[in-house]
Motif scaffolding. Structure first.
Motif: not given
Length: 283
Positions: A2, A58, A78, A80
């Motif tokens: 990530a 987003t 949510s 990212e």
């Protein structure tokens, strides 16, 4: 693996968030992100929000209304990648031009785990005053959910916000952080403009606050005797100016407290009866 970036800002939106979104976007760098969680928002406001196009933005939609804590957790889930810092503000407020830098600074410098800024209360006559988060109910330091930040590491350790609390989820997360020995800092220069509600909105809001405050004290093992009486509530609203109508706000909060205490005591009585029957072997 990530990706790791600097700052994520999350806005739970049960009202039109466009002004707030634009105020936050103007302060982001390419290493930041903004997530807006549409939380039971009106169709016209949803359409207006979805017209905003920005590479750092987003928008997710819960469709049905959920509590502020739940909406904030939806925003967290949510994300990212992994931000170093997560900041929170509300849809119906407007952050100052230096808000993001001021609020995030102690977190990025690792001098605090949880921070909260000031609310600049704006009345219909243009009068305004600054209010800082304080020690709530003579117990522990609180934060403003509409002006707070936390390191991602601390947020994970706390498992986010308590979704069982309709309100007071911001005070709850601050108290849980304090109980774990986390460093909490108030940042007076991180300012959010907060416009006071109409009388009906304020009455409903303070009733919810009062009701949830009883739940908050119960789950933290704090005596209901810490809840302020009507006279103390009225004095506080008049002193801080944190109410369009001190009488309306105080009465709404006091009634909410009374109902909340009654509900929590009823739950406790039911629990104790079940425990007593269990000890006696009675189904």
């Amino acid at each position: 693996m990530a990706s790791v970036y600097r700052i994520a800002v999350i806005i739970p939106a049960s009202t039109n968030p466009v002004l707030q979104v634009n105020a936050v976007l103007s302060q982001l760098t390419s290493d930041d992100r903004l997530v807006v969680v549409l939380n039971g928002i009106a169709e016209a406001d949803r359409y207006e929000c979805q017209k905003i196009r920005h590479p750092l933005l987003t928008v997710i939609d819960s469709r049905l209304p959920v509590g502020a804590g739940c909406a904030r957790n939806m925003g967290i889930r949510s994300l990212e990648g992994i931000p170093k810092v997560v900041l929170f503000c509300d849809a119906d407020d407007v952050v100052s031009s230096t808000w993001l830098t001021e609020l995030a600074c102690p977190l990025l410098l690792a001098s605090a785990d949880l921070v909260s800024g000031a609310l600049r209360l704006i009345r219909s006559n243009g009068f305004h005053t600054l209010v800082l988060p304080a020690i709530d109910y003579w117990h522990m330091q609180a934060v403003f959910g509409g002006n707070m930040g936390i390191t991602y590491k601390a947020l994970n350790r706390l498992n986010g916000f308590d979704e069982s609390l309709p309100c007071c989820e911001d005070t709850d997360i601050a108290w849980r952080a304090g109980e774990l020995g986390m460093r909490i800092q108030v940042v007076p220069k991180a300012i959010v403009d907060y416009r006071l509600k109409s009388l009906i909105q304020e009455l409903r809001q303070r009733f919810r606050w009062g009701k949830s405050s009883a739940r908050l004290l119960y789950i933290h093992g704090v005596s209901f005797a810490r809840l302020p009486n009507l006279r103390a509530l009225l004095l506080d609203k008049k002193t801080t100016h944190f109410a369009a109508s001190p009488v309306t706000a105080s009465l709404g909060q006091w009634v909410g407290q009374r109902i909340g205490m009654w509900q929590e005591k009823k739950k406790y009585d039911v629990h104790m009866r079940k425990a007593h029957k269990s000890r006696l072997g009675i189904d």
